[in-house]
Motif scaffolding. Structure first.
Motif, short mmCIF file in Angstrom:
data_model
loop_
_atom_site.label_atom_id
_atom_site.label_comp_id
_atom_site.label_asym_id
_atom_site.label_seq_id
_atom_site.Cartn_x
_atom_site.Cartn_y
_atom_site.Cartn_z
N LEU A 199 5.32 18.75 -7.22
CA LEU A 199 4.81 18.41 -6.04
C LEU A 199 5.96 17.43 -5.61
CD1 LEU A 199 1.08 16.99 -6.30
CD2 LEU A 199 2.26 18.46 -5.28
N PHE A 200 6.05 17.94 -5.01
CA PHE A 200 7.47 16.47 -4.01
C PHE A 200 6.40 15.76 -2.42
CE2 PHE A 200 9.65 16.65 -0.03
CZ PHE A 200 11.40 15.26 -0.31
N VAL A 201 6.93 14.42 -3.03
CA VAL A 201 6.30 14.17 -1.93
C VAL A 201 7.28 12.84 -0.38
CG1 VAL A 201 4.78 11.89 -1.43
CG2 VAL A 201 4.60 13.21 -3.27
N THR B 148 -2.64 10.03 5.32
CA THR B 148 -2.17 8.61 6.43
C THR B 148 -2.69 7.84 5.50
OG1 THR B 148 -4.36 9.17 6.70
CG2 THR B 148 -2.76 10.59 7.69
N LEU B 149 -1.49 6.77 6.21
CA LEU B 149 -1.55 5.38 5.56
C LEU B 149 -1.64 4.15 6.50
CD1 LEU B 149 0.82 5.91 2.43
CD2 LEU B 149 -1.70 6.04 1.94
N ILE C 159 2.85 7.55 6.88
CA ILE C 159 2.40 9.07 6.22
C ILE C 159 3.31 9.60 4.66
CG2 ILE C 159 2.01 9.60 8.31
CD1 ILE C 159 3.70 12.10 8.17
N LEU C 160 2.70 10.24 3.80
CA LEU C 160 3.24 10.83 2.94
C LEU C 160 3.29 12.08 3.36
CD1 LEU C 160 1.55 8.83 -0.36
CD2 LEU C 160 3.42 8.34 1.40
N THR D 159 0.80 -1.26 0.06
CA THR D 159 0.30 -0.15 0.09
C THR D 159 0.26 1.19 0.15
OG1 THR D 159 -1.81 -1.16 0.82
CG2 THR D 159 -1.99 1.66 1.40
N THR D 160 2.17 0.86 0.93
CA THR D 160 2.34 2.55 0.91
C THR D 160 3.46 2.88 -0.44
OG1 THR D 160 3.37 2.42 3.28
CG2 THR D 160 4.92 3.36 2.08
#
Length: 842
Positions: free
Chosen positions: A622-624, A655-656, A660-661, A498-499
């Motif tokens: 975007l930066f993750v 949130t995962l 988190i991202l 998932t992550t």
């Protein structure tokens, strides 16, 4: 007084080594090549100092005055170093490093000659000063690694060391005025009790000194890798390893000081010490893998409270001593004997400089080849065995040169036996070494030896490589594949999917027009594969470890053979270095390094790194940043979010479960909800999201938990930030691992499923656009968050029951929740849940 000065000289010297290694890692990256080059520069300067300044110490009238000036020079360089490293180009920094390290190399010959001029035996003086300096060095490592950098930062720590050097220098200058040293001469042509060393014996002695230095760096690099597998690769672990190694050298030198004046055959003694060193290492190697279980047992005994952290680290010291103490002591005892054997009369400085210089030159060659060539070629055990064989060879050659036939026969027998043992001694139990047993669960009892062995056997090793940067393995057990880096699981094809998937899917669903993507950290290859389900032009992946790349090939079922995808641009390099040295810009940058408690990884969580990433983003880019909440305190989580928020105008948190991202961009992360939903319906994207348990737009948008204002609110401002010069996270994160808890900061402040009049969260905006959640939406949302034991699952269930009280699935889950509350001794909670059931509504 002089011994006190020598102690503090060693103390400051190792502060420099620790601090400058951190400084230069930022400049050169954290690759094995960069580390080897920095270490070679440090040691190369010392070798030049021994060889060049040693003879000068023989010619000066007052060697103590000369020593004082050298120390002051080191101090001045220590003051300049932070400014030079901050502003210098990559090539100039190691050139500058040669200056202070050369001055360091000149201090020992000057000290020993100063002591000899004042009437001390040169052999005892050499062993004594070498030992005291090493004791100071061990304390310097501990001071820098456990307190100074975390509390003072790199620049101020370097300045403290510089002040100490200047103080030592001034003390030596003052001391030189008190004694009758000027114009003094030796009473003999050579050190008392030592016969001259000439001809082939001298050649063999100098060659053995060189081989001993080469072997010493092989041992140091090999033991550090071994102990990283056993103890964990945190910065505190490396501090303890280095301090233990230096302390062992100090012990050997201290013991030799008591005996060196009685030795009549120093070359013979040096040969014996070399042979004993090789035998000691070979005898210890079969037992090294067993340390993993022993440390697992020890870790379970220590209470996980902040006050016990240093007890835990002290326990690591015992394990380091078990591996290194005897061999390091033999190293520390041998070098002064060799140097004294080659030092004669007024040439004592030149003799010490020559032997120590050649030994340090061997260190340089070892630094350049042990990790980069021999480790990948021979493996960890092969590297240690090869180094031991070199020591045995040196001992045999010295015995032969001395024409000591009986000793030569014993030396030859030891060499043959050692070689046979190294070749036919059998492989290590790699399963124990890569078990990651140092990550012991909080308050869980230690496994028994049988349970530990059973657990190890369950994980079948499919791939193993002792690489230049790390030891990488892929195992299969418990029906999942695991990618292990230095024993720690970094990726799986289980719940981690998932992550790994959402790291790439999240920014690309928010920016479906993106064409250029950078992923820092390959891992299993799943994130890169998820990015390639979108119509991007290219996905560039920066992966520091060749072993990880090879291991990722075994995850082909999970990553769809991503390594063969023509749109993948794989770069085996440090991700930060790639951003710093290349001008290419990206629409999306995904940073998924390993955990920040691992030494060196914190460089990918600093303000300077985030600034670098921002400078490489295109407009609307975007930066993750990936981050975990397990093994973290609230303050650590705030620190990372706050550091990102200092750099980027807009910061959002997704949130995962336990991960988190942090999604950051310029001036507001605006999202076209319809475009994101349409992209989710693309077949390749839909299949990828299914692997992450995401199947509806609502289930995706519900992961958005904090908008910019809310994220900044929980991060707090003003407050400390994580910087290259002040790496707070690197020194705080290992304490979080020790405590073993989890930050619930985001759970406590979660506002999803609550009134959101400003429509800050994407789920609120989606519902305003499409209407309320359907039973299917609630089911998917609940199952996702329940799978990851997220507190948000409870909120989803309550809203599900409120909107659809007759839905069979929600009634079934409410019954289970009520029963679980009863089992946990929460009758009031169970009563509240059953009240939600009520009678069915018509």
């Amino acid at each position: 007084m002089l011994r006190l000065l020598v102690f503090f000289s060693g103390f400051s010297g190792l502060i420099y080594e620790v601090v400058w290694a951190e400084d230069l890692a930022v400049l050169f990256g954290n690759t094995a090549v960069a580390h080897a080059a920095v270490l070679a520069s440090f040691l190369g300067g010392m070798a030049a100092g021994y060889a060049g300044l040693g003879p000068i110490s023989d010619r000066v009238d007052d060697p103590l005055d000369f020593y004082g000036r050298l120390e002051i020079g080191i101090g001045l360089c220590g003051v300049l170093a932070p400014r030079v490293f901050a502003s210098a180009s990559a090539w100039f920094a190691p050139v500058f490093l040669l200056i202070p390290t050369a001055l360091m190399g000149g201090t020992l010959p000057a000290l020993v000659r100063a002591a000899a001029v004042r009437g001390a035996d040169s052999g005892e003086g050499l062993s004594g000063f070498y030992g005291i300096n090493s004791v100071g060095a061990a304390f310097g490592v501990v001071f820098a690694g456990f307190w100074a950098i975390a509390n003072l930062g790199l620049a101020l720590s370097s300045s403290v060391a510089a002040i100490i050097n200047v103080g030592v220098g001034l003390g030596a200058l003052a001391l030189s005025r008190w004694g009758p040293t000027a114009g003094a001469t030796f009473a003999a042509d050579r050190a008392p009790g030592f016969p001259p060393t000439t001809g082939r014996v001298r050649t063999a002695l100098l060659a053995a000194a060189f081989l001993s230095g080469f072997a010493a760096l092989c041992y140091e690099i090999g033991w550090i890798r071994l102990l990283a597998l056993v103890l964990g690769a945190s910065t505190y672990s490396f501090t303890v390893m280095l301090a233990s190694f230096v302390a062992g050298i100090a012990l050997g030198a201290a013991v030799m000081r008591r005996w060196i004046g009685r030795i009549r055959k120093p070359v013979f003694v040096f040969a014996a010490l070399q042979s004993a060193l090789g035998i000691a290492v070979l005898a210890g190697t079969p037992f090294y893998p067993k340390l993993a279980f022993l440390f697992h047992w020890w870790a379970a005994q220590v209470p996980r409270v902040p006050e016990a952290f240093f007890l835990y680290e002290a326990g690591k010291c015992a394990f380091c001593f078990a591996v290194m103490l005897v061999p390091a002591a033999l190293l520390g005892a041998g070098l002064p004997v060799a140097a004294a054997a080659d030092s004669r009369g007024e040439k004592i400085g030149a003799g010490i400089g020559r032997v120590f210089g050649l030994n340090t030159l061997g260190n340089v060659i070892g630094a350049l080849t042990a990790g980069l060539v021999l480790m990948p070629l021979l493996g960890l055990r092969g590297l240690l065995s090869a180094a031991a064989a070199l020591n045995l060879t040196a001992g045999f050659a010295l015995f032969a040169a001395l024409a000591e036939r009986r000793a030569a026969r014993w030396g030859g027998a030891a060499l043959v036996a050692g070689t046979l043992f190294a070749v036919f001694g059998g492989p290590w139990d790699r399963g124990e070494l890569i078990s990651g047993s140092y990550l012991h669960r909080l308050n869980a009892p230690a496994l028994t030896r049988a349970e530990f062995a059973e657990q190890k056997q369950e994980a079948k090793i499919l791939y193993y490589r002792d690489g230049a940067n790390a030891t990488v393995a892929v195992t299969h057990g418990w029906e999942i594949l695991q990618l292990r880096v230095n024993g720690k699981v970094d990726a799986t094809d289980g719940l981690d999917m998932t992550t790994q998937i959402m790291l790439a899917q999240t920014p690309l669903l928010l920016r479906p027009e993106a064409k250029q993507v950078l992923v820092i950290g390959l891992g299993s290859g799943v994130s890169a594969a998820a990015a390639l389900t979108h119509p991007v032009d290219q996905v560039t992946v920066a992966e520091i470890s060749r072993g990880v790349v090879e291991g990722a090939a075994l995850f082909e079922k999970a990553n769809g053979g991503v390594l063969r995808n023509p749109r993948l641009n794989l770069r085996v390099t440090d991700g930060r270095l790639l951003l710093a040295r290349e001008e290419k810009r990206y629409d999306v940058i995904v940073s998924e390094p390993s955990n920040p408690w691992m030494a060196g990884i914190s460089d990918l969580y600093t303000r300077e790194f985030f600034e670098m990433a921002r400078s490489r983003l295109n407009k609307r880019g975007l930066f993750v940043q990936w981050l975990h909440t397990y093994f973290m305190t609230d303050d650590m989580l705030r620190l990372v979010i706050r550091t990102v928020a200092v750099v980027f105008p807009d910061v959002q948190v997704w949130t995962l479960g336990r991960d988190i991202l942090i999604v950051a961009g310029e001036g507001g992360v605006e999202v076209d909800l319809d475009a994101a939903a349409a992209r989710m319906r693309a077949p390749a994207v839909r299949r990828s999201l299914a692997g992450a348990l995401i199947s509806t737009p609502a289930s995706f948008f519900a992961l958005h938990a904090y908008d910019d204002a809310h994220a900044r609110g929980i991060a707090g401002w003003p407050g400390p930030i994580n910087e290259d010069g002040f790496p707070l996270l690197e020194y705080a994160a290992p304490k979080g691992v020790f405590l073993g808890g989890r930050s619930e900061l985001l759970d406590r402040n979660d506002s999803r499923m609550e009134p959101d009049p400003n429509r800050r969260l994407l789920l609120t905006r989606w519902l305003a656009h499409t209407g309320e959640l359907t039973p299917e939406d609630f089911d998917v949302l609940f199952q996702f968050h329940w799978t990851f034991k997220s507190a948000f699952a409870g909120k989803v269930l309550l809203e599900w029951a409120r909107h659809y009280p007759n839905d069979e699935k929600v009634r079934e889950m409410l019954v289970k929740f009520a029963e679980a509350a009863d089992q946990r001794g929460l009758p009031e909670k169970a009563k509240q849940i059953r009240a939600l059931l009520g009678p069915r509504r018509g």
